[in-house]
Design an enzyme around this catalytic site. Sequence first.
Site, mmCIF file in Angstrom:
data_model
loop_
_atom_site.group_PDB
_atom_site.id
_atom_site.type_symbol
_atom_site.label_atom_id
_atom_site.label_comp_id
_atom_site.label_asym_id
_atom_site.label_seq_id
_atom_site.Cartn_x
_atom_site.Cartn_y
_atom_site.Cartn_z
ATOM 1 C CG ASP A 12 -69.436 -40.129 -12.559
ATOM 2 O OD1 ASP A 12 -70.414 -40.407 -11.841
ATOM 3 O OD2 ASP A 12 -68.350 -40.731 -12.508
ATOM 4 N N GLY A 39 -73.520 -42.834 -8.321
ATOM 5 C CA GLY A 39 -73.529 -41.663 -7.464
ATOM 6 C C GLY A 39 -74.062 -40.511 -8.281
ATOM 7 C CG HIS A 40 -77.263 -40.473 -10.239
ATOM 8 N ND1 HIS A 40 -78.399 -40.992 -10.800
ATOM 9 C CD2 HIS A 40 -76.243 -41.145 -10.798
ATOM 10 C CE1 HIS A 40 -78.065 -41.948 -11.659
ATOM 11 N NE2 HIS A 40 -76.769 -42.058 -11.665
ATOM 12 C CB VAL A 414 -74.095 -22.877 -17.647
ATOM 13 C CG1 VAL A 414 -74.019 -22.923 -19.160
ATOM 14 C CG2 VAL A 414 -75.427 -22.269 -17.187
HETATM 15 P P1 GDP Z 1 -74.356 -38.668 -12.690
HETATM 16 O O1 GDP Z 1 -73.773 -39.886 -12.079
HETATM 17 O O2 GDP Z 1 -74.423 -38.715 -14.177
HETATM 18 O O3 GDP Z 1 -75.664 -38.275 -12.087
HETATM 19 O O4 GDP Z 1 -73.330 -37.472 -12.380
HETATM 20 P P2 GDP Z 1 -72.594 -37.169 -10.987
HETATM 21 O O5 GDP Z 1 -73.566 -36.579 -10.051
HETATM 22 O O6 GDP Z 1 -71.805 -38.355 -10.543
HETATM 23 O O7 GDP Z 1 -71.514 -36.107 -11.459
HETATM 24 C C1 GDP Z 1 -71.870 -34.868 -11.993
HETATM 25 C C2 GDP Z 1 -71.358 -33.757 -11.079
HETATM 26 O O8 GDP Z 1 -71.357 -32.536 -11.759
HETATM 27 C C3 GDP Z 1 -72.205 -33.530 -9.852
HETATM 28 O O9 GDP Z 1 -71.386 -33.147 -8.789
HETATM 29 C C4 GDP Z 1 -73.145 -32.395 -10.267
HETATM 30 O O10 GDP Z 1 -73.577 -31.613 -9.172
HETATM 31 C C5 GDP Z 1 -72.240 -31.604 -11.151
HETATM 32 N N1 GDP Z 1 -72.886 -30.940 -12.278
HETATM 33 C C6 GDP Z 1 -73.909 -31.387 -13.059
HETATM 34 N N2 GDP Z 1 -74.142 -30.537 -14.074
HETATM 35 C C7 GDP Z 1 -73.230 -29.541 -13.941
HETATM 36 C C8 GDP Z 1 -72.928 -28.371 -14.718
HETATM 37 O O11 GDP Z 1 -73.533 -28.085 -15.747
HETATM 38 N N3 GDP Z 1 -71.910 -27.584 -14.258
HETATM 39 C C9 GDP Z 1 -71.196 -27.877 -13.141
HETATM 40 N N4 GDP Z 1 -70.212 -27.060 -12.796
HETATM 41 N N5 GDP Z 1 -71.450 -28.966 -12.408
HETATM 42 C C10 GDP Z 1 -72.452 -29.794 -12.807
HETATM 43 MG MG MG Z 2 -72.162 -40.440 -10.917
#
Ligand code: GDP
Ligand code: MG
Length: 426
Positions: A12, A39-40, A414
Site C-alpha cells: 500500500d 488493492g491498487h 504529493v
Molecule cells: P498500492 O497497493 O501500493 O498500489 O497502494 P494502495 O492503492 O493500496 O494505497 C495507496 C493509497 O494512497 C491509494 O488510495 C492512493 O490513491 C493513495 N495515494 C497514492 N499516492 C498518494 C500521494 O502521494 N498522496 C496521497 N494523499 N494519496 C496517495
Molecule cells: Mg494496496
Amino acid sequence: MLTAITGINWGDEGKGRMVDLLSEDYDIVVRYQGGNNAGHTVINEKGKFVLNLLPSGILREDVVNVMGNGVVIDLKHLNEEMGRLIDAGIKITPENLKISDRAIICMPYHVQQDCLEEERLKDAKYGSTRRGIAPVYGDKYMKKGIRMGDLLDSEEALRAKIEGITEWKNLSIEKGYGAEKIDAEEMFNWIKEYGFKLRDHICDTGLFIDNAAKEGKNIMFEAQLGALRDIDFGIYPFTSSSSTIAAYAPIGSGVPNRKLDCTVGIMKAYSTCVGEGPFTAELFGEEAEHLRKAGNEYGAATGRPRRVGGFDVLASRYGVRMQGADEIALTKLDVLSYMDEIPVCTGYAVNGEKLDEFPIGEKLEKAEPVYEYVKGWHEDISGCRKMEDLPEAAREYVKYIEEAVGCKIKYVSVGAAREEYIVVPD
Ligand code: GDP
Ligand code: MG
C-alpha cells in the site's frame, strides 16, 4: 528497458498510482505475483479505480497488460473486475490483456480453506484477506494446482484433473476441518462459467514478453505488496505467500532469461501495515487516528483500517536492499502536512540494545521503536510540482530519508491524482 516497480514497505505504498503514472513510457505492464488480495487504487482522468488482479497499465489504451505465471487467479473475481472496468468504458480485449497459461487458478475451495483456517486459529489468526491466497500457493507447490492452460485442453482432461484434486482436497476440507464436501462437478461448472470466456486471453506470456524485449519494447513489472511481505524475506509468517521482490519479476513473468535494467522502489513517507504481525513503528491512540484519517488508510481490498506509524528507517533500509532499488518514489508526503513535528522511527531496541539490522523471530516481536521527531512544514504541498515549490522543512525531510535509506529519491508524490508529483533533479 525492463523496469520493476516494487514496494519497499508492507504494501500500500502507492505502487498502482506510480505504475499508472510511469507506464506512459511503457509498452507492456506485467503483474508477476500475488492474487486478488492486492488493492491498487488509481485515480486519473478516467475516474477512480481499484485494481486487484489486473495490471495497472490496463487504464492506458496503448499498453499491453500481462498476468504472469507467478500470479494466482480467482476466475470469478477477474470476471467481475473486468466487467467493472468495461462498464466504465475501459477497453479489454485479448490484444491488451494476456494471461499466462502457467498461472494457477484460485478455486472457491481455496477461499473456503483460508476462512476455515483463520477461524480455527481464532486469536492467533494471521489476518489473512481470506481470498484463498495461502492455500492456492500451497497447492501450487504441492503440485495440485489447476492452471489457466488447462482451460485450453479437452473438457475430459480438465474434468479428470478436477476430480483427482478435489478428492485430495476433501481429505482436508471434509475430513480435516469437518466442512461440507467439495463437489467436483460444481468446481468444473465454476471453471466453465468464469474461465472459458477468458480462453482467448490465455497464451505463453513468457514467449510474448521475451519477443517484445528482443524488439526493444519497454516492459514494466508491477509488484503487489512490499518487501516486508515477501515470503522469504518479510515478516514471516505474517507475509504474503509469494515473492514480492523485484528479483522474482523475471521468473514470475516467464522471462527468467532476462535481467532488469532498473528497479523503482515505492516507499511511503510514513508506515502502514494491514493485518496481524509485528509492526514495530506502530503508533496508537489519537496520534495514530489522526494519521490514519489524514492518509485515508483503509484497505483498498478489504476496507480494514490500516495500522499506522512513523517512517521506519530500519525496515525501509532493509526493504531497499531486498528490492535492489536503483531509485525511490516517495509517496504520500502531503499526508504529513498537518503535523508540527514528524515522528520517525530511527531504529529498534531489544532489551535496551539498539539493532543495526532488521531482525526476525522473537527479536522482531520484542523490538521497541526508537522515535525521534523532525520539523514539520505545516502547509498544503499538494500543489507543488517542483522541489523548489516545497517548503524547506519538507525538502529537508526528503533529504533526511534519502540519506537514511541510502537510495536516490527520484520522485516525490504529493497527491493521489496522476499529475500530483515532483521529479527530483539529480
Ligand atoms: P498500492 O497497493 O501500493 O498500489 O497502494 P494502495 O492503492 O493500496 O494505497 C495507496 C493509497 O494512497 C491509494 O488510495 C492512493 O490513491 C493513495 N495515494 C497514492 N499516492 C498518494 C500521494 O502521494 N498522496 C496521497 N494523499 N494519496 C496517495
Ligand atoms: Mg494496496
